[in-house]
Design a protein around this motif. Structure first.
Motif, short mmCIF file in Angstrom:
data_model
loop_
_atom_site.label_atom_id
_atom_site.label_comp_id
_atom_site.label_asym_id
_atom_site.label_seq_id
_atom_site.Cartn_x
_atom_site.Cartn_y
_atom_site.Cartn_z
N GLY A 1 0.78 -1.23 0.00
CA GLY A 1 0.00 0.00 0.00
C GLY A 1 0.82 1.28 0.00
N THR A 2 2.11 1.17 -0.21
CA THR A 2 2.96 2.37 -0.22
C THR A 2 3.36 2.71 -1.64
OG1 THR A 2 5.13 1.35 -0.20
CG2 THR A 2 3.99 1.50 1.91
N PRO A 3 3.82 3.94 -1.88
CA PRO A 3 4.39 4.27 -3.19
C PRO A 3 5.89 4.10 -3.21
CG PRO A 3 3.99 6.28 -1.96
CD PRO A 3 3.71 5.14 -1.01
N ARG A 4 6.44 3.36 -2.25
CA ARG A 4 7.89 3.19 -2.27
C ARG A 4 8.31 2.55 -3.59
NH1 ARG A 4 9.53 0.65 3.48
NH2 ARG A 4 7.40 -0.09 3.41
N PRO A 5 9.38 3.02 -4.18
CA PRO A 5 9.75 2.57 -5.54
C PRO A 5 9.92 1.05 -5.60
CG PRO A 5 11.04 4.47 -4.89
CD PRO A 5 10.30 4.04 -3.66
N LEU A 6 9.31 0.47 -6.63
CA LEU A 6 9.40 -0.97 -6.84
C LEU A 6 10.00 -1.23 -8.22
CD1 LEU A 6 8.71 -3.90 -5.96
CD2 LEU A 6 6.47 -3.57 -7.05
N TRP A 7 11.07 -1.98 -8.22
CA TRP A 7 11.77 -2.33 -9.46
C TRP A 7 11.63 -3.81 -9.76
CZ3 TRP A 7 14.28 1.03 -12.66
CH2 TRP A 7 14.68 2.29 -12.15
N ARG A 8 11.58 -4.07 -11.04
CA ARG A 8 11.65 -5.45 -11.51
C ARG A 8 12.94 -5.53 -12.32
NH1 ARG A 8 10.50 -8.16 -16.05
NH2 ARG A 8 9.35 -10.12 -15.95
N VAL A 9 13.89 -6.34 -11.85
CA VAL A 9 15.20 -6.35 -12.49
C VAL A 9 15.49 -7.74 -13.03
CG1 VAL A 9 17.65 -5.80 -12.22
CG2 VAL A 9 15.95 -4.68 -10.75
N SER A 10 15.84 -7.80 -14.29
CA SER A 10 16.19 -9.08 -14.91
C SER A 10 17.68 -9.10 -15.20
CB SER A 10 15.38 -9.26 -16.21
OG SER A 10 15.73 -10.48 -16.83
N VAL A 11 18.38 -10.04 -14.59
CA VAL A 11 19.83 -10.21 -14.80
C VAL A 11 20.13 -11.70 -14.93
CG1 VAL A 11 20.58 -8.12 -13.57
CG2 VAL A 11 20.17 -10.23 -12.29
N ALA A 12 21.38 -12.03 -15.18
CA ALA A 12 21.75 -13.45 -15.19
C ALA A 12 21.47 -14.02 -13.80
CB ALA A 12 23.22 -13.61 -15.55
N PRO A 13 21.00 -15.28 -13.72
CA PRO A 13 20.61 -15.83 -12.42
C PRO A 13 21.66 -15.67 -11.32
CG PRO A 13 19.90 -17.30 -14.16
CD PRO A 13 20.69 -16.20 -14.83
N THR A 14 22.91 -15.90 -11.63
CA THR A 14 23.91 -15.83 -10.56
C THR A 14 24.30 -14.38 -10.23
OG1 THR A 14 25.65 -16.08 -12.22
CG2 THR A 14 24.97 -18.07 -11.04
N ALA A 15 23.78 -13.43 -11.01
CA ALA A 15 24.15 -12.03 -10.78
C ALA A 15 23.18 -11.34 -9.82
CB ALA A 15 24.22 -11.27 -12.09
N GLY A 16 21.99 -11.92 -9.63
CA GLY A 16 20.97 -11.25 -8.83
C GLY A 16 21.44 -10.86 -7.44
N HIS A 17 22.01 -11.82 -6.72
CA HIS A 17 22.41 -11.52 -5.35
C HIS A 17 23.62 -10.58 -5.31
CE1 HIS A 17 25.23 -14.82 -6.12
NE2 HIS A 17 25.97 -14.31 -5.16
N GLN A 18 24.46 -10.63 -6.33
CA GLN A 18 25.60 -9.71 -6.40
C GLN A 18 25.11 -8.28 -6.53
OE1 GLN A 18 27.77 -11.11 -9.79
NE2 GLN A 18 28.32 -13.07 -8.84
N LEU A 19 24.09 -8.13 -7.37
CA LEU A 19 23.53 -6.80 -7.59
C LEU A 19 22.98 -6.24 -6.27
CD1 LEU A 19 22.37 -4.60 -9.57
CD2 LEU A 19 20.29 -5.98 -9.61
N VAL A 20 22.21 -7.06 -5.57
CA VAL A 20 21.57 -6.59 -4.34
C VAL A 20 22.64 -6.29 -3.28
CG1 VAL A 20 20.01 -7.25 -2.47
CG2 VAL A 20 19.41 -7.77 -4.85
N ALA A 21 23.64 -7.15 -3.19
CA ALA A 21 24.70 -6.92 -2.20
C ALA A 21 25.40 -5.59 -2.46
CB ALA A 21 25.70 -8.08 -2.26
#
Lengths: 399, 432, 478
Positions: free
Chosen positions: A289-309
């Motif tokens: 229920g918030t307008p906090r920014p929401l992203w949908r990010v598509s990367v190589a499977p093993t890159a997802g956690h690297q990106l977030v870290a």
């Protein structure tokens, strides 16, 4: 409010576009309106598919359906459920997450290429789309593709239209392939893994011959918001198996044995599995229920956690992962941090980030879609012009 | 595919045969993928399909061979990998044989190329001359580098590289004459003495004779036999090849009259492929067609013959053997399982190197005439063999043995030497 | 055969032949340009051998930069370009024309990267389809689309034609397994589309490049999806007394919700042809044969097979034969995949590729037999039944021009029948030159105009593979 046109037939839609072309009136194509957060640009009129509804043909034996673009998704899914069939790509329903209203339509699903957890093994919406009828920017009614599974006759325009977010044409009718609903499903939960460990566990799981049809990682920050709190304590790495009951049982055992070296393993029944993966699909934890920014990010499977870290060091983010880690749902605390995010997406090997939610003024000021290299952007613009030479259809996906 | 020959052209029996072969090709392109020169050079002109097309164009137009066609036909190893792959049953072997005859008849090669080929044809088929040449090579070795710097002389450099550092003594065990069976006789065979092999590796036939006689088979090494002719045959020198074939047919038929023959044993698969083709080669010679066909039917690779003797399973020896199938073995004669079955029965652990269908680059005189491509293929072959981490490499053709030995330190032996050892013969010297 | 026309060669290009060859020789390393007239002959056709045109020259570049240099040059001087992979096209997709430079990718055949954690392989366009699976099979993976020519055909060609194969019933065709490409546009610009991320951003240009038949650019590198090999796989042979019964059985199996990995169909002539080459042990006393492959664990295969056998019984199946070993399974597939080539043992052929809705299979099979009979020809049917992708092989004598013309006419009638039955002209071989003039039977002018407009967005001067796909009349002015 801008004017909203709701043609009741393909011919009417075509005439409408012809008229708009003459008066050079921009048109914003709308399906169910579930994603129209950014609103319609000044001076544009809305062209809705609402009046183009209804299933045209459903042939369960051939596993294909033809429906008008404005057919509500729930109507399609109800008809399919009767014959125990389904859309392989699990279209998501983002109304909760986006705080939008409206009724998702089958045309909108294809226009957004909306695809859920099974996408990483069964393909996206575009992979199920066999044929399409559309009205281009010249007001011509065009058909592309057909209703057979294999078809390479001419250019594959259906692929171009899938995911084109209304930039090329008004889709009036879509023909798509179906799959039988699996007899049963189960979820193997590996508990307590950090993001990097989860990536390794998921890579192992999908490399096994057990046909994992969903692989998601739900860090501790979101875990409690799934399945009514039924997931065990600690981050949950969840792996879905589907198929014949006997086979799911055998594969569950095999997968459980292999996952034991990563962490504590539990198993969810079919019903909880259904609920859990719907919630993953629909981004339930961020339906806050918030307008906090929401992203949908598509990367190589093993890159997802690297990106977030990497992001965590510089911004307040919360995230969970689908598609074996290759789809990252990111919620920012305040600012979308578009530049930062997109820099890191490049740094981890490339991909793209789509901003789905933010306060309207922020949305309007941010590139919704990943900006493209000049040569690709120029080519995309020429392709758009080949459908819509006057640039009638407004959409943020092509500049 | 479609062909365009006039009735007049088809009156030539060689053209008529080639036309039939060409008609079967559907131009599907499968052959390109398993052709060693195509995977090395990436040009369709150096693939079977490209060559077939070049040959077709040349023959249909009744044209003399030209430098371009010759370049691409010369690059063909005649490994016949394409014939194993071809689903349409295109008889590439006889098509390219015809093309080589046509080249020899209609094309004048540049001086150095002609000289090289003349020397090879005058020396290799004759053991005495070959032995002398190898001794001379020992003196010439220091010049190999110099020779290779001048393109037309490259083959001479390659020859010097291939020539062994020292020559074994001519083995008395394998000389002409009859080697009686030990114990009761269960068969009688002739053995092809060969030309280059007895000079380079006399122990191969010696081991064969020891093994066969121990197993109760009488072995005759007839006198009067000459080189099988494959060397000159592959150079397109058909008359010379047919002359050799006729002489050998006479010799072996003589032996059959003397005491009957169950088989003509060949220990070099390159020779085997040609002798098995005598029937075809001499089909137009009324005096020899039937006799040659009879000889071809009797020709057997040593491993083919050994499988008929039903050897007992031996205990494991703890040795890993990488089996390299010579092209003439697997593609020419389609013998694929027999050598490996024998080696396993003999107690060896057998490994199949990757890309086993690709030639090692030896291919008769190819490693002399086309040293660059040959070298690339050798390196690729050795890499694949060494990846299986074998103790020993086994193969059934002297050409491959010479070629591969110059690229690896792993001992390489003829299959029959290992079989002989496993069934009571002497341990091959290189393993001691 | 000469019923299908090519574009008239551009006189301005033909007259500059010598200069063009000299310039290309400067752009490419030694041994990478074929230009001697006699050496050009082997490039005059592909596996659609009925049509032939000599090219102006054949460039065999070794790098993407060289491809870009050649295209940039051709773009500047208005020289048509015909891309070529392994030249295995059954629709004439790689047949050149007199004023065209063929750009062959056969020297770009390296596997660049295998990434098991992300299940991708990145390869140069000249790598063969099978080489990808070969490179990853020891680690338990494979690349799914498996056109019958997979031994020889290249991934670049597969992308051009959006190739299918027997196992696409479960795993999808090339477009469903392609993640990204490096593409050289006609003006020499190099772009990358897609990548290891599953969804590409922006418009799905990759989706239209795949199946673009070399008209949109030249792919020099591709990133494809790898799949973990199933625990087990087993082809099972089902023999029937009539083709119609086999066809009806296929529709019922799929309709029941069972989706095997592959369902292949062969009629009696096809069985005889394939058995002669592969000696796979196909039953010889049946009129039609289905090869049904199931995969997974033992339990799964058993359960699925039980369901299929029950349905097959309802259609009067005569023989059910399971492969007993890996060798036997391999032979069954070897025979099937060599079917076209093996046909060369008995006759020349042209191979159709129409796809029809499953329910129409028996009807179209009957119709095909009638058409072929009407023309006094013979036919062998061998095809991917599970997705309705038919491959009637029309047998004829290529040395008899009248026979050849009849075969071509019969083929056209069969394809029209497929379209009229709700299907399409080509399921996986591509339009190429072969089906170009039938396009108006499937598409209205406005449909074709839209496709051509997209094509022109990539290649405004129509230089890339210009004689293919779209009928020569009614094209927009370049």
């Amino acid at each position: 409010m801008t004017p909203v046109h709701e043609p009741l037939s393909e011919e009417a839609a075509a005439r409408l576009v012809q008229v708009a072309a003459l008066s050079r009136t921009p048109l914003a194509i709308r399906g169910g309106g579930t994603r129209s957060l950014a609103g319609v640009p000044e001076g544009a009129e809305t062209l809705s598919t609402r009046g183009l509804a209804g299933i045209v043909a459903y042939n369960p034996a051939e596993m294909t359906m033809t429906a008008r673009a404005g057919t509500p998704l729930e109507v399609v899914e109800a008809a399919l459920a009767e014959k125990r069939q389904m859309l392989a790509f699990e279209p998501c329903d983002l109304r909760g997450a986006l705080g939008s209203s409206g009724i998702p339509t089958i045309g909108g699903v294809f226009a957004a290429n909306a695809s859920g957890p099974r996408r990483f093994v069964a393909g996206a919406a575009r992979d199920s789309l066999l044929g399409v009828r559309f009205v281009n920017g010249r007001g011509e009614v065009v058909k592309a593709g057909g209703r057979v599974m294999k078809n390479v006759t001419g250019l594959d325009l259906a692929k171009l239209l899938a995911g084109s977010h209304g930039a090329l044409a008004l889709m009036t009718e879509v023909t798509f392939r179906l799959l039988p609903v699996p007899e049963t499903a189960a979820t193997i939960v590996v508990s307590g893994l950090n993001d990097a460990e989860a990536a390794a566990a998921m890579a192992t799981a999908v490399s096994m011959s057990v046909e994992v049809s969903g692989a998601a990682h739900l860090p501790e920050s979101v875990r409690g918001r799934f399945a009514g709190g039924a997931l065990p304590d600690g981050a949950a790495t969840v792996l879905r198996l589907e198929g014949l009951a006997a086979s799911v049982a055998v594969r569950s055992e095999k997968l459980t044995a292999a996952m034991a070296r990563f962490g504590a393993v539990t198993r969810l029944d079919a019903e909880t599995t259904g609920r859990l993966w719907r919630e993953i699909r629909d981004v339930a934890p961020y339906a806050d229920g918030t307008p906090r920014p929401l992203w949908r990010v598509s990367v190589a499977p093993t890159a997802g956690h690297q990106l977030v870290a990497a992001l965590r060091l510089e911004a307040g983010v919360d995230a969970f992962y689908d598609w074996q880690g290759g789809l990252v749902w990111l919620r920012m605390e305040a600012d979308p941090e578009a530049a930062l995010l997109r820099r890191y997406v490049k740094a981890v090997g490339g991909g793209h980030a789509t901003l789905l939610r933010a306060r309207p003024e922020v949305l309007a000021a941010t590139d919704t879609f990943e900006p493209q290299p000049d040569a690709v952007a120029a080519l995309s613009a020429r392709v758009k012009a080949s459908f819509d030479p006057a640039g009638l259809f407004v959409s943020r996906i092509v500049g | 595919m479609q062909t365009n020959f006039t009735a007049e052209q088809l009156a030539d029996p060689h053209v008529a045969t080639s036309e039939k072969i060409l008609r079967k090709c559907v131009h599907c392109g499968f052959c390109t993928a398993t052709c060693p020169t195509y995977v090395t050079l990436g040009n369709e002109l150096d693939s079977p399909r490209g060559r077939i097309y070049l040959i077709k164009d040349m023959l249909e137009n009744g044209r003399p061979a030209d430098a371009e066609v010759v370049t691409h036909i010369d690059r063909c190893l005649s490994c016949l990998s394409c014939t194993t792959t071809c689903p349409s049953g295109v008889d590439y072997m006889h098509l390219v044989d015809h093309a080589r005859m046509h080249i020899e008849a209609t094309y004048r090669r540049p001086f150095w190329n002609r000289l090289t080929r003349n020397i090879l044809a005058a020396v290799l088929p004759y053991p005495g001359r070959f032995r002398l040449a190898l001794k001379a090579a020992a003196l010439g070795r220091p010049f190999a580098g110099v020779l290779k710097r001048f393109k037309p002389l490259e083959p001479f450099g390659a020859m010097l590289d291939l020539a062994p550092r020292s020559l074994p003594k001519a083995s008395g065990d394998a000389g002409p004459g009859t080697h009686p069976a030990a114990g009761p006789r269960r068969g009688r065979v002739a053995i092809l003495s060969g030309c280059a092999q007895p000079v380079l590796k006399p122990e191969i036939n010696a081991a064969t004779i020891r093994l066969l006689t121990r197993l109760g088979v009488e072995v005759v090494a007839p006198t009067g036999e000459v080189c099988c002719g494959s060397l000159v045959h592959h150079m397109g020198r058909e008359e010379q090849a047919l002359e050799a074939a006729r002489r050998n047919v006479d010799v072996w038929l003589g032996e059959i009259e003397k005491g009957g023959l169950d088989a003509i044993i060949i220990t070099a698969s390159g020779c085997g492929t040609t002798i098995k083709d005598y029937g075809f080669m001499l089909r137009l010679d009324p005096a020899y067609a039937d006799k040659a066909a009879r000889v071809s039917a009797l020709a057997k690779d040593i491993t083919e013959y050994l499988t008929t003797l039903d050897l007992p399973q031996q205990e494991a020896r703890g040795l890993t053997v990488a089996y390299h199938s010579a092209c003439s073995m697997q593609h020419g004669q389609k013998i694929t399982m027999a050598p490996k079955v024998l080696l396993k029965k003999a107690g060896f652990a057998v490994r199949d190197p990757a890309e086993g269908h690709l030639c090692c680059g030896s291919a008769g005189t190819y490693n002399i005439l086309q040293p660059e491509i040959s070298g690339k293929l050798k390196a690729r072959k050795v890499r694949n063999i060494e990846a299986t981490k074998p103790d020993i490499i086994a193969t059934g053709n002297i050409g491959c043995i010479t070629q591969i030995a110059t690229g690896t330190a792993i001992p390489i032996l003829h299959t029959v030497e290992l079989i002989d050892w496993a069934y009571g013969g002497t341990k091959p010297a290189v393993l001691s | 055969m000469d019923q299908i026309g090519f574009l008239e060669p551009r006189p301005a290009v033909l007259s500059r032949r010598r200069e063009i060859v000299a310039d290309l020789l400067d752009l490419l390393p030694e041994g990478c340009l074929v230009h001697e007239p006699r050496e050009l002959v082997p490039f005059e056709t592909d596996a659609f051998v009925s049509y032939r045109r000599l090219p102006l020259a054949v460039a065999l570049p070794e790098t993407t930069a060289q491809v870009a240099a050649v295209l940039k040059y051709c773009h500047r001087y208005g020289v048509p370009v015909v891309p070529r992979g392994a030249g295995t096209s059954l629709s004439g997709g790689a047949i050149p024309q007199e004023d065209a430079v063929v750009v062959g990718l056969s020297k770009m055949a390296r596997i660049l990267e295998v990434d098991f954690a992300n299940r991708t392989a990145t390869v140069q366009a000249g790598v063969t389809n099978l080489a990808i699976s070969d490179a990853v099979s020891a680690d338990g993976y494979f690349y799914a689309p498996d056109p019958s020519s997979q031994l020889a055909c290249t991934i670049g060609g597969n992308i051009g034609m959006n190739s299918g194969g027997a196992h696409c019933l479960k795993y999808g065709v090339t477009t469903n397994n392609l993640l990204g490409v490096k593409l050289v546009l006609i003006d020499g610009t190099i772009v990358e589309l897609g990548g290891k991320a599953l969804d590409a951003g922006g418009l799905d240009l990759l989706g239209v490049v795949c199946g673009g038949e070399g008209q949109l650019g030249i792919v020099t590198e591709a990133t494809v999806r790898l799949i973990a090999r199933p625990e087990g796989a087993r082809p099972v042979l089902f023999g029937f007394d009539t083709s119609e019964a086999a066809g009806a059985c296929v529709a019922d199996v799929i309709g029941s919700g069972i989706i095997p990995v592959a369902i292949e169909f062969m009629d009696k002539p096809a069985i005889e042809i394939c058995e002669a080459f592969a000696k796979a042990g196909y039953p010889m006393d049946v009129e039609a044969l289905l090869i049904v492959e199931v995969e997974g664990s033992e339990a799964e295969m058993e359960a699925m097979l039980a369901g299929i056998i029950e349905i097959a019984r309802r259609h009067g199946v005569k023989v059910v034969k399971e492969s007993q070993s890996a060798t036997e399974a391999a032979l069954i597939w070897k025979g099937r995949k060599s079917a076209f080539g093996a046909t060369g043992r008995i006759a020349d052929y042209i191979c159709m590729d129409g796809t029809v809705p499953l329910g129409q299979l028996p009807f179209v099979l009957r119709g095909t037999a009638e058409i072929v009979e009407k023309y006094g020809l013979r036919v062998a049917n061998v095809f991917h039944a599970g997705d309705g992708n038919m491959h009637p092989l029309i047998l004829f004598n290529a040395n008899d021009p009248e026979d050849a013309a009849r075969a071509e006419a019969a083929g056209n009638d069969i394809l029209r029948l497929c379209v009229d039955a709700g299907g399409c002209l080509t399921g996986e071989h591509g339009v190429g030159i072969e089906k170009r003039d039938l396009m108006r039977h499937q598409y209205a002018d406005v449909d074709l105009a839209q496709q051509m407009a997209v094509r022109a967005a990539f290649d405004p001067q129509w230089l890339l593979n210009p004689s293919k796909v779209f009928p020569l009349e009614g094209r927009p002015a370049a």
